[in-house]
Design a protein around this motif. Sequence first.
Motif, PDB file in Angstrom:
ATOM      1  N   PRO A 123       0.831  -1.217   0.000  1.00 26.31           N
ATOM      2  CA  PRO A 123       0.000   0.000   0.000  1.00 26.31           C
ATOM      3  C   PRO A 123       0.860   1.260   0.000  1.00 26.31           C
ATOM      4  O   PRO A 123       2.051   1.222   0.319  1.00 26.31           O
ATOM      5  CB  PRO A 123      -0.820  -0.134   1.286  1.00 26.31           C
ATOM      6  N   ILE A 124       0.229   2.377  -0.325  1.00 27.40           N
ATOM      7  CA  ILE A 124       0.973   3.624  -0.508  1.00 27.40           C
ATOM      8  C   ILE A 124       1.655   4.093   0.770  1.00 27.40           C
ATOM      9  O   ILE A 124       2.745   4.660   0.724  1.00 27.40           O
ATOM     10  CB  ILE A 124       0.032   4.728  -1.054  1.00 27.40           C
ATOM     11  N   TRP A 125       1.039   3.838   1.950  1.00 27.23           N
ATOM     12  CA  TRP A 125       1.679   4.307   3.184  1.00 27.23           C
ATOM     13  C   TRP A 125       2.982   3.567   3.440  1.00 27.23           C
ATOM     14  O   TRP A 125       3.946   4.144   3.959  1.00 27.23           O
ATOM     15  CB  TRP A 125       0.724   4.187   4.381  1.00 27.23           C
ATOM     16  N   VAL A 126       3.042   2.303   3.029  1.00 28.53           N
ATOM     17  CA  VAL A 126       4.303   1.557   3.130  1.00 28.53           C
ATOM     18  C   VAL A 126       5.310   2.121   2.127  1.00 28.53           C
ATOM     19  O   VAL A 126       6.498   2.276   2.438  1.00 28.53           O
ATOM     20  CB  VAL A 126       4.075   0.053   2.861  1.00 28.53           C
ATOM     21  N   ALA A 127       4.834   2.467   0.934  1.00 24.67           N
ATOM     22  CA  ALA A 127       5.719   3.014  -0.098  1.00 24.67           C
ATOM     23  C   ALA A 127       6.336   4.336   0.348  1.00 24.67           C
ATOM     24  O   ALA A 127       7.521   4.592   0.094  1.00 24.67           O
ATOM     25  CB  ALA A 127       4.945   3.204  -1.399  1.00 24.67           C
ATOM     26  N   ILE A 128       5.560   5.171   1.022  1.00 28.07           N
ATOM     27  CA  ILE A 128       6.082   6.458   1.489  1.00 28.07           C
ATOM     28  C   ILE A 128       7.188   6.240   2.520  1.00 28.07           C
ATOM     29  O   ILE A 128       8.237   6.898   2.498  1.00 28.07           O
ATOM     30  CB  ILE A 128       4.946   7.318   2.073  1.00 28.07           C
ATOM     31  N   ALA A 159      14.441  14.244   5.997  1.00 30.11           N
ATOM     32  CA  ALA A 159      13.541  13.111   5.817  1.00 30.11           C
ATOM     33  C   ALA A 159      12.111  13.582   5.548  1.00 30.11           C
ATOM     34  O   ALA A 159      11.370  12.954   4.775  1.00 30.11           O
ATOM     35  CB  ALA A 159      13.570  12.196   7.042  1.00 30.11           C
ATOM     36  N   MET A 160      11.719  14.709   6.137  1.00 27.52           N
ATOM     37  CA  MET A 160      10.364  15.218   5.921  1.00 27.52           C
ATOM     38  C   MET A 160      10.150  15.657   4.474  1.00 27.52           C
ATOM     39  O   MET A 160       9.042  15.586   3.950  1.00 27.52           O
ATOM     40  CB  MET A 160      10.069  16.385   6.868  1.00 27.52           C
ATOM     41  N   ALA A 161      11.230  16.112   3.830  1.00 26.23           N
ATOM     42  CA  ALA A 161      11.129  16.456   2.408  1.00 26.23           C
ATOM     43  C   ALA A 161      10.816  15.203   1.595  1.00 26.23           C
ATOM     44  O   ALA A 161      10.029  15.233   0.642  1.00 26.23           O
ATOM     45  CB  ALA A 161      12.434  17.089   1.932  1.00 26.23           C
ATOM     46  N   SER A 162      11.415  14.087   1.992  1.00 19.05           N
ATOM     47  CA  SER A 162      11.162  12.812   1.342  1.00 19.05           C
ATOM     48  C   SER A 162       9.710  12.376   1.548  1.00 19.05           C
ATOM     49  O   SER A 162       9.052  11.921   0.604  1.00 19.05           O
ATOM     50  CB  SER A 162      12.121  11.747   1.889  1.00 19.05           C
ATOM     51  N   VAL A 163       9.203  12.525   2.763  1.00 18.19           N
ATOM     52  CA  VAL A 163       7.818  12.156   3.061  1.00 18.19           C
ATOM     53  C   VAL A 163       6.844  13.011   2.252  1.00 18.19           C
ATOM     54  O   VAL A 163       5.871  12.501   1.672  1.00 18.19           O
ATOM     55  CB  VAL A 163       7.536  12.304   4.571  1.00 18.19           C
ATOM     56  N   VAL A 167       4.016  11.846  -0.591  1.00 20.68           N
ATOM     57  CA  VAL A 167       2.590  12.189  -0.615  1.00 20.68           C
ATOM     58  C   VAL A 167       2.207  12.751  -1.978  1.00 20.68           C
ATOM     59  O   VAL A 167       1.149  12.397  -2.538  1.00 20.68           O
ATOM     60  CB  VAL A 167       2.266  13.213   0.503  1.00 20.68           C
ATOM     61  N   LEU A 168       3.060  13.627  -2.538  1.00 18.79           N
ATOM     62  CA  LEU A 168       2.775  14.177  -3.865  1.00 18.79           C
ATOM     63  C   LEU A 168       2.748  13.071  -4.915  1.00 18.79           C
ATOM     64  O   LEU A 168       1.862  13.062  -5.791  1.00 18.79           O
ATOM     65  CB  LEU A 168       3.837  15.220  -4.237  1.00 18.79           C
TER      66      LEU A 168
END
Length: 210
Positions: A123-128, A159-163, A167-168
Amino acid sequence: MINTDPKVVDTILQIIEILGTLAFAISGIRHAAARHYDWFGGFVCGIAVAIGGGTLRDVMLNATPFWMTSPMYILCTLMAQFIVIVFARSLKRLDNAWFAFDTLGLALFTIAGLQKTLDYGHPIWVAIIMGCITGSAGGVLRDVLLNKIPVIFRKEIYAMASVCGGVLYWIMISLHVSVALSAIATFLFIVVIRFLAVKYHISLPVLKGE
């Protein structure tokens, strides 16, 4: 995820990983040079930051680590070492060169981590989360080898930039935007966040002790 030609996705993913490897390797070797490490020490720092995050991601996905599938990634690190050695004086004049390469590596590997995790059906949350690990874990290894506080534990937005990029990417994929266009937009988004955060000293709140 949208129905995209797997060959196209694999090609895009491989290009991203190669470019990310080169950018991260240059960053790691530049840091090692600043600490006056020898050529071997520089190579170790370069390869650690270049393959560390992707290796951790692949192990968690139960996949063969990406750098074991082709010698290209080792060659990229050797090329990065050659660039740093030959153009040492030029790079030294660019005080923020290490920051630029580190940011490029973060953005590129975040995208690689996102897409590969989605390809494995998670799922996408794992991918993020995997995108964040892929982009930032190598930098943690590099900082440990250099006896520095890892950049993700400092105030600096990393790391927050990566997160945020993850999301984008999720939003664009959900809107059935092509993988290539989603990757380009996510790359630019992460780079812009990093540059603006450093330029305007934007950071997360610091925990207060007693």
